[in-house]
Scaffold this motif. Structure first.
Motif, PDB file in Angstrom:
ATOM      1  N   HIS A  82      -5.715  -2.877  11.834  1.00  0.00           N
ATOM      2  CA  HIS A  82      -5.220  -4.454  11.345  1.00  0.00           C
ATOM      3  C   HIS A  82      -4.794  -5.321  12.526  1.00  0.00           C
ATOM      4  O   HIS A  82      -5.433  -6.385  12.601  1.00  0.00           O
ATOM      5  N   ASP A  83      -4.325  -4.654  13.526  1.00  0.00           N
ATOM      6  CA  ASP A  83      -3.980  -5.573  14.589  1.00  0.00           C
ATOM      7  C   ASP A  83      -5.166  -6.220  15.435  1.00  0.00           C
ATOM      8  O   ASP A  83      -5.049  -7.116  16.257  1.00  0.00           O
ATOM      9  N   LYS A  84      -6.291  -5.301  15.223  1.00  0.00           N
ATOM     10  CA  LYS A  84      -7.866  -5.984  16.082  1.00  0.00           C
ATOM     11  C   LYS A  84      -8.290  -6.808  14.915  1.00  0.00           C
ATOM     12  O   LYS A  84      -9.561  -7.197  15.411  1.00  0.00           O
ATOM     13  N   GLY A  85      -7.658  -7.384  14.002  1.00  0.00           N
ATOM     14  CA  GLY A  85      -8.446  -8.271  13.243  1.00  0.00           C
ATOM     15  C   GLY A  85      -9.503  -7.889  12.267  1.00  0.00           C
ATOM     16  O   GLY A  85     -10.245  -8.465  11.817  1.00  0.00           O
ATOM     17  N   LEU A  86      -9.466  -6.414  11.862  1.00  0.00           N
ATOM     18  CA  LEU A  86     -10.352  -5.683  11.166  1.00  0.00           C
ATOM     19  C   LEU A  86     -10.057  -5.355   9.815  1.00  0.00           C
ATOM     20  O   LEU A  86     -10.736  -4.560   9.166  1.00  0.00           O
ATOM     21  N   ALA A  87      -9.067  -5.782   9.462  1.00  0.00           N
ATOM     22  CA  ALA A  87      -8.490  -5.566   7.793  1.00  0.00           C
ATOM     23  C   ALA A  87      -7.865  -6.576   7.495  1.00  0.00           C
ATOM     24  O   ALA A  87      -7.202  -7.736   8.288  1.00  0.00           O
ATOM     25  N   TYR A  88      -7.844  -6.805   6.050  1.00  0.00           N
ATOM     26  CA  TYR A  88      -7.364  -7.979   5.284  1.00  0.00           C
ATOM     27  C   TYR A  88      -6.764  -7.222   3.794  1.00  0.00           C
ATOM     28  O   TYR A  88      -7.202  -6.422   3.430  1.00  0.00           O
ATOM     29  N   HIS A  89      -5.861  -8.216   3.261  1.00  0.00           N
ATOM     30  CA  HIS A  89      -5.721  -7.707   1.936  1.00  0.00           C
ATOM     31  C   HIS A  89      -6.605  -8.525   1.080  1.00  0.00           C
ATOM     32  O   HIS A  89      -6.727  -9.568   1.005  1.00  0.00           O
ATOM     33  N   ASP A  90      -6.924  -7.719   0.050  1.00  0.00           N
ATOM     34  CA  ASP A  90      -8.056  -8.449  -0.943  1.00  0.00           C
ATOM     35  C   ASP A  90      -7.018  -9.163  -1.896  1.00  0.00           C
ATOM     36  O   ASP A  90      -5.750  -9.061  -2.055  1.00  0.00           O
ATOM     37  N   SER A  91      -7.932 -10.072  -2.564  1.00  0.00           N
ATOM     38  CA  SER A  91      -7.131 -11.131  -3.432  1.00  0.00           C
ATOM     39  C   SER A  91      -6.906 -10.664  -4.728  1.00  0.00           C
ATOM     40  O   SER A  91      -6.351 -11.350  -5.488  1.00  0.00           O
ATOM     41  N   SER A  92      -7.141  -9.304  -5.046  1.00  0.00           N
ATOM     42  CA  SER A  92      -6.938  -8.985  -6.604  1.00  0.00           C
ATOM     43  C   SER A  92      -5.387  -8.291  -6.812  1.00  0.00           C
ATOM     44  O   SER A  92      -4.726  -8.556  -7.220  1.00  0.00           O
ATOM     45  N   GLY A  93      -5.307  -7.027  -5.996  1.00  0.00           N
ATOM     46  CA  GLY A  93      -4.092  -6.366  -5.940  1.00  0.00           C
ATOM     47  C   GLY A  93      -3.296  -6.393  -4.654  1.00  0.00           C
ATOM     48  O   GLY A  93      -2.364  -5.614  -4.590  1.00  0.00           O
ATOM     49  N   GLY A  94      -3.976  -6.906  -3.497  1.00  0.00           N
ATOM     50  CA  GLY A  94      -3.062  -6.803  -2.510  1.00  0.00           C
ATOM     51  C   GLY A  94      -3.332  -5.440  -1.469  1.00  0.00           C
ATOM     52  O   GLY A  94      -2.920  -5.416  -0.523  1.00  0.00           O
ATOM     53  N   SER A  95      -4.224  -4.585  -1.918  1.00  0.00           N
ATOM     54  CA  SER A  95      -4.597  -3.543  -0.943  1.00  0.00           C
ATOM     55  C   SER A  95      -5.236  -3.792   0.149  1.00  0.00           C
ATOM     56  O   SER A  95      -5.860  -5.031   0.426  1.00  0.00           O
ATOM     57  N   LEU A  96      -5.029  -3.348   1.695  1.00  0.00           N
ATOM     58  CA  LEU A  96      -5.595  -3.595   2.643  1.00  0.00           C
ATOM     59  C   LEU A  96      -6.873  -2.899   2.642  1.00  0.00           C
ATOM     60  O   LEU A  96      -7.179  -1.838   2.504  1.00  0.00           O
ATOM     61  N   CYS A  97      -7.998  -3.618   3.279  1.00  0.00           N
ATOM     62  CA  CYS A  97      -9.547  -3.217   3.268  1.00  0.00           C
ATOM     63  C   CYS A  97      -9.730  -3.705   4.595  1.00  0.00           C
ATOM     64  O   CYS A  97      -9.470  -4.165   5.434  1.00  0.00           O
ATOM     65  N   PHE A  98     -10.630  -2.685   4.857  1.00  0.00           N
ATOM     66  CA  PHE A  98     -11.597  -2.713   6.346  1.00  0.00           C
ATOM     67  C   PHE A  98     -12.614  -3.889   6.051  1.00  0.00           C
ATOM     68  O   PHE A  98     -13.244  -3.751   5.156  1.00  0.00           O
TER      69      PHE A  98
END
Length: 472
Positions: A82-98
């Motif tokens: 996440h710190d490398k900018g390679l992950a984000y929270h999806d807009s549906s349920g907030g899960s963290l995605c690659f």
């Protein structure tokens, strides 16, 4: 088998880590349906799994890594990505995605190592994801599910990330071999490779990926729980021995699909019985319970052994070609068969009455026994403990069969000694009765081999069907 080959023939002692997924959607659902704790369910299943491995003579792993025992390490792994900018929270349920797109934009990184973009089956955008290739690193918890605290919200790890994080905890930034079924190549191993390269800032995480074929019932139907065509290991071992099942598997290269068909099953039974019969005969000769018909041609037999040894090892060290390795052993067994199992009326050589030559032949037989036990044992086929494989659903005491066969042998030998001019009809009747009795015992999985006037030997069959000693 691969681990044994690396150790025995490549002089490499692999450290094998097995990851245990003890929390996921299916486990949670099954625990809720059963009304038992997830930990109780998973530990019970894990115990059964390792009991099954032991029953099949599968070596245990060097170490185990359970997901629930490695949550802090998994969270740290995700945080670094996440710190490398390679992950984000999806807009549906907030899960963290690659973020596969951001990963591919990084220097030296690329996706689709195991498949092309055109091989994807689901091209529709998943809920709230930037790209259909993106996958969950951390799933936010739902009511009734176990959760752990994390900077991304209370939840649990995604499937792919747990393997990368646990392997990295034990092995660091690189692993030599990663294995699994062919169906795991994409997306599981693809995603593991991507997130691991992202975490370790490398272009190749695992040096070798070994993907095995699938198990099919017949030619078309894949074995799976959803189709209801599975069979447990205890159920399997009610029908055959663990050694037979290992032979059945080893006769198909690990990369190819393994098909449970009558011809493949019979082929495996043939292999098993040929080696059982061969080892039983060698033990009979070495113990003195069966006289050796004639001295062995030692230079020739030793040359056969050296050729088989070379072919066996070359096959196993060439992409673990177990079918070719077994066939090299079969070739040697078939060459020895006419020597150790002479035909019914084959005359004994004059040297049979001489002591000279037999002592060294017995030494060679001992070497043959050790050779077969060592080579076959190196791939997990144990022919050492007992030369007689008792078939499932049979309960014939060995001592009783010994006595029955010994009585038949005495009758047969006395019949052979009767001069033709005395009573050829009586001799014929006795020999016919012995042959008929042999057929009756064969129906009960007891196979008798007659060795002319030298006597008889016997072994249990692994099947009630007659098998051929020819290679297919």
């Amino acid at each position: 088998m691969i681990r044994r080959v690396l150790r025995e023939y490549c002089k490499i002692t692999p450290i094998v880590l097995m990851g245990i997924t003890d929390v996921d959607d299916k486990i949670i659902r099954r625990a809720n349906e059963s009304g038992i704790a997830i930990g109780t369910l998973t530990r019970s299943t894990e115990l059964s799994f390792f009991n099954d491995l032991a029953s099949l003579n599968v070596l245990p792993p060097t170490a185990l890594a359970r997901v629930t025992e490695n949550i802090p390490q998994i969270v740290e792994f995700i945080q670094a990505i996440h710190d490398k900018g390679l992950a984000y929270h999806d807009s549906s349920g907030g899960s963290l995605c690659f973020d596969v797109g951001a990963y591919e934009a990084s220097e030296g990184k690329h996706y689709f190592k195991f498949s092309s973009p055109y091989e994807q089956r689901d091209t529709a955008l998943s809920k709230g994801k930037k790209d259909p290739r993106d996958f969950a690193l951390w799933k936010l918890g739902k009511p009734g599910e176990p959760t752990w605290e994390s900077p991304f919200g209370n939840g649990r790890p995604g499937w792919h990330i747990e393997c990368s994080a646990m392997a990295s905890r034990y092995f660091g930034s690189h692993i030599d071999i990663h294995s699994g079924g062919r169906d795991l190549a994409f997306p599981h191993h693809e995603n593991e490779e991507a997130q691991s390269c992202a975490f370790h800032d490398c272009t190749q995480w695992a040096t070798h990926y070994i993907h095995t074929g699938h198990l099919y019932m017949g030619d078309e139907e894949k074995m799976s729980k959803s189709l209801g065509n599975t069979k447990s290991v205890p159920e399997l071992l009610q029908e055959c021995s663990a050694r037979f099942f290992r032979i059945f598997c080893l006769l198909t290269h690990y990369r190819r699909d393994l098909k449970v068909s009558p011809s493949n099953v019979e082929h495996a039974r043939s292999f098993d019985q040929i080696f059982v019969s061969l080892m039983a005969s060698i033990r009979k000769y070495l113990s003195g319970s069966l006289p050796l018909p004639r001295p062995l041609d030692e230079p020739e037999v030793e040359q056969w052994m050296m050729k088989a040894k070379s072919e066996f090892q070359r096959a196993l060290t060439s992409d673990f070609n177990s079918p070719l390795a077994l066939h090299s052993m079969l070739t040697l067994a078939n060459r020895l068969a006419p020597i150790l199992h002479p035909s019914y009326d084959a005359p004994l050589s004059a040297s049979n009455t001489q002591v000279k030559g037999f002592s060294s032949s017995l030494t060679l037989l001992g070497n043959l026994q050790e050779f077969f036990e060592e080579k076959l044992g190196s791939i997990g086929l144990d022919f050492r403990s007992n030369s007689r494989t008792v078939p499932a659903n049979e309960d014939l005491p060995v001592a009783l069969v010994d006595s029955v066969v010994a009585f038949r042998d005495r009758v047969r030998r006395c019949s052979l000694e009767i001069p033709k001019e005395v009573s050829s009809s009586v001799k014929k009747q006795l020999l016919t009765a012995c042959d008929e009795f042999r057929s009756e015992l064969d129906a009960h999985s007891v196979m008798i081999k007659d060795h002319g006037k030298s006597g008889s030997s016997w072994s249990f069959r692994s099947s009630t069907r007659r098998v051929s000693g020819e290679s297919r």
